[in-house]
Each structure stands twice: as C-alpha cells, then as structure tokens.
Design a protein around this motif. Structure first.
Motif, short mmCIF file in Angstrom:
data_model
loop_
_atom_site.label_atom_id
_atom_site.label_comp_id
_atom_site.label_asym_id
_atom_site.label_seq_id
_atom_site.Cartn_x
_atom_site.Cartn_y
_atom_site.Cartn_z
N HIS A 76 0.92 -1.17 -0.02
CA HIS A 76 0.10 -0.02 0.03
C HIS A 76 0.73 1.17 0.00
O HIS A 76 0.45 2.10 -0.74
CB HIS A 76 -0.92 0.02 1.39
CG HIS A 76 -1.73 1.17 1.33
ND1 HIS A 76 -2.69 1.70 0.46
CD2 HIS A 76 -1.61 2.30 2.18
CE1 HIS A 76 -3.34 2.83 1.00
NE2 HIS A 76 -2.51 3.18 1.94
N LEU A 77 1.99 1.45 0.87
CA LEU A 77 2.95 2.44 0.90
C LEU A 77 3.48 2.70 -0.41
O LEU A 77 3.85 3.69 -0.60
CB LEU A 77 3.62 2.09 2.05
CG LEU A 77 3.17 2.43 3.57
CD1 LEU A 77 3.95 2.15 4.77
CD2 LEU A 77 2.28 3.69 3.89
N LEU A 78 4.09 1.70 -0.91
CA LEU A 78 4.71 1.61 -2.17
C LEU A 78 3.64 2.35 -3.34
O LEU A 78 4.21 2.94 -3.98
CB LEU A 78 5.32 0.27 -2.39
CG LEU A 78 6.34 0.30 -4.02
CD1 LEU A 78 7.27 1.11 -3.84
CD2 LEU A 78 6.55 -1.16 -4.30
N ASP A 79 2.78 1.63 -3.41
CA ASP A 79 1.69 1.96 -4.39
C ASP A 79 1.41 3.43 -4.15
O ASP A 79 1.58 4.13 -5.41
CB ASP A 79 0.17 1.40 -4.28
CG ASP A 79 0.55 -0.09 -4.72
OD1 ASP A 79 1.72 -0.65 -5.40
OD2 ASP A 79 -0.52 -1.05 -4.53
N ARG A 80 1.34 3.98 -3.18
CA ARG A 80 0.86 5.30 -2.81
C ARG A 80 2.21 6.17 -3.18
O ARG A 80 1.86 7.39 -3.82
CB ARG A 80 0.52 5.57 -1.30
CG ARG A 80 0.09 6.93 -1.22
CD ARG A 80 -0.42 7.16 0.30
NE ARG A 80 -0.64 8.38 0.70
CZ ARG A 80 0.10 9.28 1.64
NH1 ARG A 80 1.11 8.71 2.07
NH2 ARG A 80 -0.37 10.38 1.65
N PHE A 81 3.39 5.88 -2.89
CA PHE A 81 4.64 6.44 -3.25
C PHE A 81 4.76 6.73 -4.67
O PHE A 81 5.01 7.80 -5.29
CB PHE A 81 5.94 5.88 -2.40
CG PHE A 81 7.08 6.24 -2.84
CD1 PHE A 81 7.72 7.63 -2.39
CD2 PHE A 81 8.08 5.66 -3.66
CE1 PHE A 81 8.82 8.28 -2.60
CE2 PHE A 81 9.40 6.41 -3.80
CZ PHE A 81 9.65 7.56 -3.35
N VAL A 82 4.64 5.51 -5.50
CA VAL A 82 4.61 5.37 -6.94
C VAL A 82 3.95 6.32 -7.40
O VAL A 82 4.17 6.94 -8.39
CB VAL A 82 4.72 3.94 -7.45
CG1 VAL A 82 4.55 3.98 -8.94
CG2 VAL A 82 5.74 3.20 -7.00
N ASP A 83 2.42 6.32 -6.91
CA ASP A 83 1.41 7.43 -7.69
C ASP A 83 1.86 8.78 -7.38
O ASP A 83 1.73 9.67 -8.14
CB ASP A 83 0.27 7.00 -7.05
CG ASP A 83 -0.43 5.82 -7.37
OD1 ASP A 83 -0.09 5.14 -8.53
OD2 ASP A 83 -1.40 5.29 -6.79
N THR A 84 2.31 9.14 -5.91
CA THR A 84 2.47 10.37 -5.98
C THR A 84 3.92 10.92 -6.24
O THR A 84 4.12 12.15 -6.90
CB THR A 84 2.40 10.84 -4.47
OG1 THR A 84 3.40 10.14 -3.75
CG2 THR A 84 0.96 10.58 -3.78
N ALA A 85 4.92 10.28 -6.20
CA ALA A 85 6.13 10.75 -6.43
C ALA A 85 6.60 10.39 -7.93
O ALA A 85 7.48 11.10 -8.40
CB ALA A 85 7.26 10.05 -5.75
N PHE A 86 6.05 9.61 -8.76
CA PHE A 86 6.60 9.04 -9.74
C PHE A 86 5.27 8.94 -10.79
O PHE A 86 5.45 8.16 -11.89
CB PHE A 86 7.35 7.78 -9.90
CG PHE A 86 8.67 7.71 -9.04
CD1 PHE A 86 9.66 8.16 -9.87
CD2 PHE A 86 8.58 7.61 -7.78
CE1 PHE A 86 10.91 8.29 -8.82
CE2 PHE A 86 9.81 7.25 -6.88
CZ PHE A 86 11.08 7.82 -7.65
#
Length: 129
Positions: A76-86
């Motif tokens: 979940h945290l990785l998905d959110r990070f990829v969505d927001t940062a990349f």
C-alpha cells in the motif's frame, strides 16, 4: 489504512517481535531514538482505536499485536509512493533507484529474473542489464 511514520515504527517492532507490551516496544524504539514511555503508550492506544492493533489483557499488562500485515502495508505504501512521487510509473521508480546507487551483479541478475517472470510471452532470457 495508512500508518504515520511513528505508527509504522511501532508496527515494524510488532512485526519483528510479535505480540508485545508497550514497555517492550518502547525499549526497542529507545535504542534508536529518544521516545518516552507515555508517548509510545499514547501512540499504541490511538493505533488500537484506529484498528491497526489489537490489545489483550494479561494480568496487569496489555499486550498489543499488529492487525495489518507487513507485506500488505508495504504494498500500500509503495503504491501510494509510486503514484505521488513518480506519477504512477514503476519504471521511473526503478530507473531512479538504479541511477542513485550501484547495483551489484547479483542484484542485476535478480532483477533480470523478475523481468523474465513478469514477461511470460518472452521465454528467452532478456539481454543482460
């Protein structure tokens, strides 16, 4: 459910050590940063209210356990990070990570295996990275 940074630290302790008292969690956290017992207690009580932790009474102590899994939380945290940062691009994330540090030949080999697994149409190994 997205845990805060402090909540994630507590979850990491519980994932590693299993069910624990506030004191046990606090002692572990205190090894790497200055945190008081009452701060840890309050955070764990809030996490219990949010449904991140379960709590059982054992004598005079409350024993807490993570109710969310480590892998699902990481995903979940990785998905959110990829969505927001990349902007949703896993490729940009991987390229950034590989560009910022020198990958070992072993890591590149593992990455190649993962690429081959993700590309079932390609039965032949991809060119070396």
């Amino acid at each position: 459910m997205k845990p805060t940074e402090s909540e994630l630290e507590i979850l990491q302790v519980l994932w590693a050590k299993g069910p624990s008292t506030v004191r046990q969690v606090n002692e572990h956290l205190s090894q790497t940063r200055d945190i008081g017992y009452t701060t840890t207690l309050k955070l764990m009580q809030i996490m219990h209210e949010k449904g991140l932790l379960s709590r059982t009474e054992e004598g005079r102590y409350h024993v807490y356990q993570a109710l969310i899994g480590e892998e699902e939380t990481q995903q979940h945290l990785l998905d959110r990070f990829v969505d927001t940062a990349f902007r949703g691009s896993a490729m940009k994330l991987v390229m950034q990570a590989l560009g910022n540090s020198k990958a070992t030949p072993r890591e590149l080999e593992e990455l190649q295996k993962l690429i081959n697994q993700l590309n079932p149409e390609n039965n032949e190994p991809n060119e070396q990275l």
